[in-house]
Scaffold this active site. Structure first.
Site, PDB file in Angstrom:
ATOM      1  N   HIS A   1      40.916  32.664  40.862  1.00  0.00           N
ATOM      2  CA  HIS A   1      39.912  31.966  40.065  1.00  0.00           C
ATOM      3  C   HIS A   1      40.040  30.465  40.267  1.00  0.00           C
ATOM      4  O   HIS A   1      41.118  29.951  40.545  1.00  0.00           O
ATOM      5  CB  HIS A   1      40.114  32.267  38.569  1.00  0.00           C
ATOM      6  CG  HIS A   1      39.762  33.664  38.186  1.00  0.00           C
ATOM      7  ND1 HIS A   1      40.627  34.476  37.489  1.00  0.00           N
ATOM      8  CD2 HIS A   1      38.648  34.407  38.390  1.00  0.00           C
ATOM      9  CE1 HIS A   1      40.054  35.654  37.285  1.00  0.00           C
ATOM     10  NE2 HIS A   1      38.857  35.632  37.823  1.00  0.00           N
TER      11      HIS A   1
ATOM     12  N   HIS B   1      35.982  39.107  42.152  1.00  0.00           N
ATOM     13  CA  HIS B   1      36.342  37.993  41.278  1.00  0.00           C
ATOM     14  C   HIS B   1      36.878  36.847  42.126  1.00  0.00           C
ATOM     15  O   HIS B   1      37.347  37.041  43.240  1.00  0.00           O
ATOM     16  CB  HIS B   1      37.419  38.415  40.277  1.00  0.00           C
ATOM     17  CG  HIS B   1      36.907  39.221  39.130  1.00  0.00           C
ATOM     18  ND1 HIS B   1      37.083  38.852  37.816  1.00  0.00           N
ATOM     19  CD2 HIS B   1      36.196  40.372  39.091  1.00  0.00           C
ATOM     20  CE1 HIS B   1      36.519  39.751  37.022  1.00  0.00           C
ATOM     21  NE2 HIS B   1      35.976  40.680  37.771  1.00  0.00           N
TER      22      HIS B   1
ATOM     23  N   ASP C   1      32.557  38.812  30.176  1.00  0.00           N
ATOM     24  CA  ASP C   1      33.570  38.612  31.211  1.00  0.00           C
ATOM     25  C   ASP C   1      34.967  38.731  30.599  1.00  0.00           C
ATOM     26  O   ASP C   1      35.122  38.959  29.413  1.00  0.00           O
ATOM     27  CB  ASP C   1      33.340  37.239  31.840  1.00  0.00           C
ATOM     28  CG  ASP C   1      33.950  37.081  33.213  1.00  0.00           C
ATOM     29  OD1 ASP C   1      34.360  38.097  33.807  1.00  0.00           O
ATOM     30  OD2 ASP C   1      34.002  35.934  33.699  1.00  0.00           O
ATOM     31  N   HIS C   2      35.985  38.527  31.416  1.00  0.00           N
ATOM     32  CA  HIS C   2      37.410  38.669  31.093  1.00  0.00           C
ATOM     33  C   HIS C   2      37.751  38.695  29.599  1.00  0.00           C
ATOM     34  O   HIS C   2      37.580  37.703  28.893  1.00  0.00           O
ATOM     35  CB  HIS C   2      38.199  37.525  31.721  1.00  0.00           C
ATOM     36  CG  HIS C   2      38.227  37.577  33.205  1.00  0.00           C
ATOM     37  ND1 HIS C   2      39.196  38.232  33.920  1.00  0.00           N
ATOM     38  CD2 HIS C   2      37.384  37.059  34.122  1.00  0.00           C
ATOM     39  CE1 HIS C   2      38.945  38.117  35.205  1.00  0.00           C
ATOM     40  NE2 HIS C   2      37.849  37.404  35.360  1.00  0.00           N
TER      41      HIS C   2
ATOM     42  N   GLU D   1      41.799  31.868  34.143  1.00  0.00           N
ATOM     43  CA  GLU D   1      40.472  32.168  33.614  1.00  0.00           C
ATOM     44  C   GLU D   1      40.587  32.341  32.115  1.00  0.00           C
ATOM     45  O   GLU D   1      41.162  33.312  31.614  1.00  0.00           O
ATOM     46  CB  GLU D   1      39.899  33.442  34.250  1.00  0.00           C
ATOM     47  CG  GLU D   1      38.561  33.890  33.696  1.00  0.00           C
ATOM     48  CD  GLU D   1      37.379  33.140  34.269  1.00  0.00           C
ATOM     49  OE1 GLU D   1      36.250  33.367  33.810  1.00  0.00           O
ATOM     50  OE2 GLU D   1      37.593  32.320  35.175  1.00  0.00           O
TER      51      GLU D   1
ATOM     52  N   ASN E   1      31.289  37.569  40.772  1.00  0.00           N
ATOM     53  CA  ASN E   1      31.272  36.572  39.714  1.00  0.00           C
ATOM     54  C   ASN E   1      31.165  35.157  40.272  1.00  0.00           C
ATOM     55  O   ASN E   1      31.848  34.811  41.239  1.00  0.00           O
ATOM     56  CB  ASN E   1      32.548  36.674  38.871  1.00  0.00           C
ATOM     57  CG  ASN E   1      32.629  37.959  38.081  1.00  0.00           C
ATOM     58  OD1 ASN E   1      31.797  38.859  38.223  1.00  0.00           O
ATOM     59  ND2 ASN E   1      33.632  38.068  37.236  1.00  0.00           N
TER      60      ASN E   1
END
Length: 341
Positions: free
Chosen positions: A212, A250, A95-96, A169, A272
């Protein structure tokens, strides 16, 4: 079934696009949360995606060294063994990853998979995410071009985030404002730089008001219908039929069923989940501790109760709670019962 091969992952994504459903992408930080995700997919009879963020990888690497690559590789190797016992296909994803962490995370992992492919094996991970949302779009896409070529050579799918997602995030923070909406021009520039599959497959995290973290329905203005504009604008410019992009959703915690449904109709194939599954894992643990506090603690010099402070006693409940949330995610994303056989 084993971890998805590149061919199986391609088929998974194609089937999701055609069938208007998406795979839950569940963030994991331990073997226990990995087992919970796999259990949830199996119980829903859905293939799925398991992903590790930079913070998750650092945690997995142990607090002594906090090495992200070691943590990610270790859990991925474990996943390749344990997932073979589950009747679903699972793709591994990171992820990110922002620019300053590429050299310490995504680039070494791509290189690791390239070495495996050169030996005739499959890649360790099936996809990696480059989060260039904090950069200018020009710089973002230049780095994206480099990573896409490397990923394609290692038989890996790249995920790119071209515009900001609000909230925080793993240390990447964006304000909640009008910049959280990708424009058709942004999408066209992405297609020009990265192609539409001929340079390698990629997933596109476009912004339609996503945030997020924790929020209640209605507190964030999501516009998933914007994805249709991006698909149609790029399709018209490049002479493509259908939906040229594979979108990622997201910041999905707190989204309404209608918002999710609209996103699925407009090409979202991956969504996600982290905040909701974290809570689903932790809530049973809190319940166990409150109900058994005099057993998990040696109160007033007593000896406590080994049966209730044994991590297995509360760990099983945590796994079940998270697995149930994964099952619900599969239902919301229409992936229930769609596993490849």
């Amino acid at each position: 079934m084993p971890i998805a091969t590149p061919a199986v992952y391609t088929e998974m994504l194609d089937r999701a696009k055609e069938g208007r459903f998406a795979y839950p992408a569940i963030n994991v930080t331990s073997s226990q949360t990995l087992n919970a995700a796999l259990r949830g997919f199996a119980e829903a009879e859905s293939d799925g995606i398991v992903q590790i963020s930079t913070g998750g990888a650092e945690f997995l690497g142990g607090q002594y060294s906090k090495d992200m690559v070691t943590g990610a590789v270790a859990l991925a190797e474990y996943a390749h063994v344990i997932a073979a016992k589950y009747p679903v296909n699972v793709a591994l994803h990171t992820d990110h990853c922002p620019k300053e962490k590429l050299d310490g995370y995504v680039r070494p992992l791509i290189a690791h998979s390239k070495e495996r492919v050169d030996r005739g094996e499959g890649p360790l991970f099936q996809s990696h995410m480059w989060d260039g949302s904090a950069e200018t779009l020009k710089d973002n896409l230049e780095i994206g071009q480099e990573l896409l070529a490397q990923a394609a050579a290692a038989k890996i799918v790249l995920e790119v985030e071209i515009t900001p997602t609000g909230g925080e995030e793993d240390g990447v923070t964006h304000e909640i404002n009008d910049e959280l909406y990708t424009t058709v021009e942004d999408a066209m520039r992405t297609a020009e730089a990265l192609g539409l599959g001929e340079k390698g497959r990629y997933l596109l995290a476009a912004s339609f008001g996503n945030v997020h973290g924790v929020y209640k329905p209605g507190n964030v203005v999501l516009r998933p219908e914007l994805l249709k504009d991006l698909q149609e604008g790029v399709a018209a410019k490049f002479g493509r039929s259908g939906q040229p992009f594979d979108f990622v959703f997201h910041g999905g915690s707190g989204s309404t069923e209608q918002e999710i449904a609209t996103a699925l109709e407009n090409g979202v194939v991956k969504m996600n989940l982290d905040t909701d599954t974290q809570y689903a894992f932790t809530r049973p643990v809190a319940d166990h501790m409150f109900r058994n506090y005099d057993g998990v603690l040696k109160v007033d010099g007593d000896v406590g109760n080994k049966k209730v402070y044994d991590p297995r006693s509360w760990g099983k409940a945590a796994e079940q709670g998270m697995a149930e949330r994964v099952v619900r995610a599969c239902t919301n994303l229409r992936s229930t019962g769609t596993r490849l056989t």
